[in-house]
Design an enzyme around this catalytic site. Structure first.
Site, PDB file in Angstrom:
ATOM      1  N   GLU A  59       9.495  -2.398   8.528  1.00 28.73           N
ATOM      2  CA  GLU A  59       8.953  -1.480   9.529  1.00 28.73           C
ATOM      3  C   GLU A  59      10.038  -1.187  10.547  1.00 28.73           C
ATOM      4  O   GLU A  59      10.831  -2.060  10.899  1.00 28.73           O
ATOM      5  CB  GLU A  59       7.732  -2.069  10.236  1.00 28.73           C
ATOM      6  CG  GLU A  59       7.175  -1.126  11.298  1.00 28.73           C
ATOM      7  CD  GLU A  59       5.791  -1.498  11.804  1.00 28.73           C
ATOM      8  OE1 GLU A  59       5.164  -0.645  12.454  1.00 28.73           O
ATOM      9  OE2 GLU A  59       5.344  -2.628  11.541  1.00 28.73           O
ATOM     10  N   CYS A 258       2.321  -0.417  11.851  1.00 28.51           N
ATOM     11  CA  CYS A 258       1.590   0.467  12.763  1.00 28.51           C
ATOM     12  C   CYS A 258       2.240   1.822  12.939  1.00 28.51           C
ATOM     13  O   CYS A 258       1.575   2.770  13.372  1.00 28.51           O
ATOM     14  CB  CYS A 258       1.418  -0.219  14.113  1.00 28.51           C
ATOM     15  SG  CYS A 258       0.341  -1.676  14.058  1.00 28.51           S
ATOM     16  N   ASN A 389      -3.103   1.054   6.949  1.00 27.86           N
ATOM     17  CA  ASN A 389      -2.333  -0.143   7.265  1.00 27.86           C
ATOM     18  C   ASN A 389      -3.240  -1.276   7.751  1.00 27.86           C
ATOM     19  O   ASN A 389      -3.496  -2.218   7.020  1.00 27.86           O
ATOM     20  CB  ASN A 389      -1.280   0.170   8.332  1.00 27.86           C
ATOM     21  CG  ASN A 389      -0.596  -1.073   8.847  1.00 27.86           C
ATOM     22  OD1 ASN A 389      -0.068  -1.858   8.068  1.00 27.86           O
ATOM     23  ND2 ASN A 389      -0.622  -1.293  10.146  1.00 27.86           N
ATOM     24  N   GLU A 390      -3.749  -1.156   8.972  1.00 26.84           N
ATOM     25  CA  GLU A 390      -4.620  -2.201   9.514  1.00 26.84           C
ATOM     26  C   GLU A 390      -5.936  -1.601  10.006  1.00 26.84           C
ATOM     27  O   GLU A 390      -6.499  -2.054  10.997  1.00 26.84           O
ATOM     28  CB  GLU A 390      -3.928  -2.916  10.678  1.00 26.84           C
ATOM     29  CG  GLU A 390      -2.957  -3.979  10.243  1.00 26.84           C
ATOM     30  CD  GLU A 390      -2.337  -4.743  11.410  1.00 26.84           C
ATOM     31  OE1 GLU A 390      -1.706  -5.777  11.158  1.00 26.84           O
ATOM     32  OE2 GLU A 390      -2.476  -4.281  12.566  1.00 26.84           O
TER      33      GLU A 390
END
Length: 670
Positions: A59, A258, A389-390
């Site tokens: 990331e 994120c 992603n989350e």
């Protein structure tokens, strides 16, 4: 009774012998070593270790891309930052020996629509030499004897600017290397030159001097080392990629994290804007730029010089499966949680379908041709794609179903990775798993950032998972020595040792766990936002933390088939601080035993091998440290790292001495 001198001497010698015997017999007790008997069963369990078992999660956080893996040294090279002069300094005459009253820098917007919005216009008023300084990414690291490539897009507007001189300077304005280009056109043209640096410097800057009078337009001012990964022009930083390649990764997950979601949907990661010509890739504010009050970095942007093509290429270089993650129409739920209405989701779904075509389509397809035009006519053979992603809750499940239906309809062979949210337990987690299991999801991504003791206590986490349910991707995990995202977190030996213990459970449950990766991957020593991180670097150097070394020990010794290792018929999960897993490698015909001792006691193991035979050809790697707070550093990059050791094999028994607070791997020829 009166004893002669000779008799007294005999008694003293005998007493001494008994004393020595007693000391020897109590030696293991006095050192606190435990004597334990383990059993390894070579009988085939039918469970394979997936080639993707140990991989890399990348990331762009902590200046991991621009200023890190992407080797560009000029910050804000095309004047696209929100404050377009960021990174550029027009020196004042009271601080420097040159007078900048001789010129002025303006930032101009292109009149036509496009992704490259700005360029710079330099007006030089006299021939004294107007100067610009670029500060780089917390400075620029240059090496003595190394060659560097300078390039600039320029167009003469009026007058006669005769030369553009680039110099690399240190803090005292000493010139470490220089080159000159001579602009000769009133149309946009790229000028290039190469030069050598005569001295190493951690925090150099670039000084650009204009000679002549008039106006000249500039864009894409760039400086790269020639010695990049695989020697690719304008490529990746060699030492950082080497650390990644040394991990022997089974996959590369990208681009996050994120940043995939963005704080708002307008600022989400859009892969199509990261491919094609570099100068046409639209820059974006990095979502980590002011996320943390303890480390605000308002100059943190994404140039996308490291874009989706480069990620696929890097995966191919390392022999890793590419695993891209795409947004699902939900901005980061820790920020705005902005949702795309369901009736407006089609463009997001189409992005996923087009990405598969970009990666795998032949040149008769539109996006396959884009890939070919970038220099890779052969498909990348992508097998996995992640959606979200989350994200959590009904909004995610509702959108995920739309993506899954569309992808499986057109590309049934693609394996889709879903997500269970940001936490390893709780309502969000339980709801996500329940829904995804009902949908027969293929792989569920789990994330956990927890204290070191959590990792030791949860080495049996996957023992109870449904063997017939979705497979698990442990996509982001790391032991937090203080608290999640605390700036005080350390990459110390306790965190790494605890992760090593936990990973025996990942390996023991290879039937369920198919992919794993530590996170975050990298951090710039002067530009980080989040700790801990697996690799640390500055402008010249880099090193792997103890956590990196643990990951490397696992990923370079993955094996192909899971075996059983037990004590008194039970799995070895933390009793007296001992953890163990074992595999065989059918390619090399080796037995590989991983042993973690988190206790303060040495442990002497007799490991009986049953169901087959072994030779006395054994190699040992051991990593340990008495000080649980110890860390690696730029000064001592290998302070905590594996060392070769020895062990003996008697028949079918491996005799292993396991020191306290160590992680050891035993490889034995079968």
């Amino acid at each position: 009774m009166k004893l002669s001198f000779k008799q007294l001497l005999v008694l003293v010698l005998v007493a001494g012998l008994f004393s020595c015997k007693d000391q020897k017999s109590d030696s293991s007790e006095s050192t606190g070593a435990l004597e334990r008997n383990l059993v390894v069963d070579l009988t085939d369990t039918g469970i394979q270790i997936q080639p993707t078992m140990y991989g890399i999660f990348f990331e762009d956080i902590n200046f991991a891309a621009d200023g890190g893996l992407y080797a560009e040294m000029i910050k804000n090279r095309s004047f696209e930052f929100t404050l377009p002069k960021t990174g550029w300094v027009e020196p004042n005459s009271d601080r420097h020996s040159y007078n900048n009253e001789s010129g002025i820098l303006s930032v101009i917007k292109y009149s036509e629509e496009g992704t490259n919005h700005n360029f710079a216009r330099v007006e030089v008023k006299d021939d004294e030499g107007y100067v610009l300084i670029n500060e780089g990414f917390r400075g620029m690291g240059v090496k003595e004897g190394a060659q560097y490539d300078f390039s600039v897009n320029a167009a003469k507007r009026s007058g006669d600017i005769q030369k553009i001189k680039l110099q690399v300077i240190d803090s005292l304005d000493n010139v470490l290397g220089e080159t000159v280009v001579s602009p000769d056109s009133d149309s946009w043209k790229t000028y290039e030159s190469t030069f050598t640096v005569n001295k190493s410097e951690m925090k150099a800057k670039v000084k650009i001097t204009f000679q002549g009078e008039g106006e000249i337009d500039l864009d894409m001012i760039s400086l790269f080392p020639q010695d990049t990964w695989k020697g690719r022009k304008k490529g990746l930083r060699k030492d950082l990629v080497q650390l990644l390649d040394d991990l022997n990764p089974g996959f590369l997950r990208f681009p996050g994290g994120c940043i995939v979601e963005g704080r708002t949907l307008a600022r989400r990661y859009q892969w199509k804007k990261t491919v094609g010509d570099i100068e046409d890739r639209e820059i974006l504010v990095n979502r980590w730029n002011t996320e943390f009050a303890h480390r605000p970095t308002p100059d943190y942007y994404q140039s996308f010089g490291l874009g989706f093509f480069e990620y696929f290429q890097l995966s191919e270089d390392m022999g890793a499966e590419p695993l891209p993650i795409l947004g699902c129409g939900i901005a980061c739920q820790f920020n705005t949680g902005e949702l795309v209405p369901m009736d407006e989701l089609d463009p997001y779904v189409q992005d996923a379908l087009d990405l598969i075509e970009f990666a795998n389509g032949d040149t008769s397809t539109a996006w396959g041709q884009v890939r070919a035009d970038m220099g890779h006519p052969e498909p990348f053979n992508m097998k996995y794609i992640g959606i979200g992603n989350e994200q959590w809750g009904p909004a995610y499940i509702e959108r995920y179903k739309v993506f899954e239906k569309a992808i499986k309809s057109e590309y049934p062979e693609i394996i889709i990775v879903s997500g269970s949210g940001p936490f390893p337990e709780g309502d969000y987690f339980e709801y996500g798993w329940e829904q995804l299991k009902q949908m027969n999801a293929e792989i569920v991504d789990e994330h956990y950032y927890k204290p070191p003791e959590w990792f030791r206590e949860n080495a049996d986490r996957y023992d109870s998972y449904d063997r017939n349910g979705p497979k698990v991707f442990a996509g982001e995990y790391a032991a937090q020595t203080v608290a999640i995202a605390s700036p005080e977190n350390k990459n110390n030996w306790e965190s790494a040792l605890s992760e090593a213990a936990f990973m025996t459970g990942l390996e023991r449950n290879a039937e369920v766990v198919h992919l794993t990766s530590y996170a975050p991957l990298m951090a710039h020593a002067d530009g980080w936002q989040w700790t801990p991180d697996m690799i640390w670097f500055n402008n010249l150097e880099s090193f792997g933390t103890p956590n990196y070394q643990v990951q490397k020990m696992y990923s370079t010794n993955p094996g192909t088939d899971l075996l059983k290792i037990t004590e008194d018929g039970d799995k070895i999960i933390g009793k007296d601080g001992l953890y163990a897993s074992t595999v065989k490698d059918s390619k090399t015909n080796e037995l590989i035993i991983k042993i973690v001792n988190t206790s303060e006691q040495n442990q002497n193991l007799s490991i009986q091998v049953e169901g087959g035979s072994i030779t006395d050809n054994v190699s040992v790697l051991t990593m340990g440290m008495d000080d649980l707070e110890a860390e690696n550093s730029f000064e001592e990059p290998m302070k905590i790292s594996p060392k070769e050791g020895t062990a003996s094999v008697n028949g079918d028994v491996l005799e292993a001495e396991i020191p306290s607070m160590t992680f050891s791997i035993y490889k034995i020829s079968m």
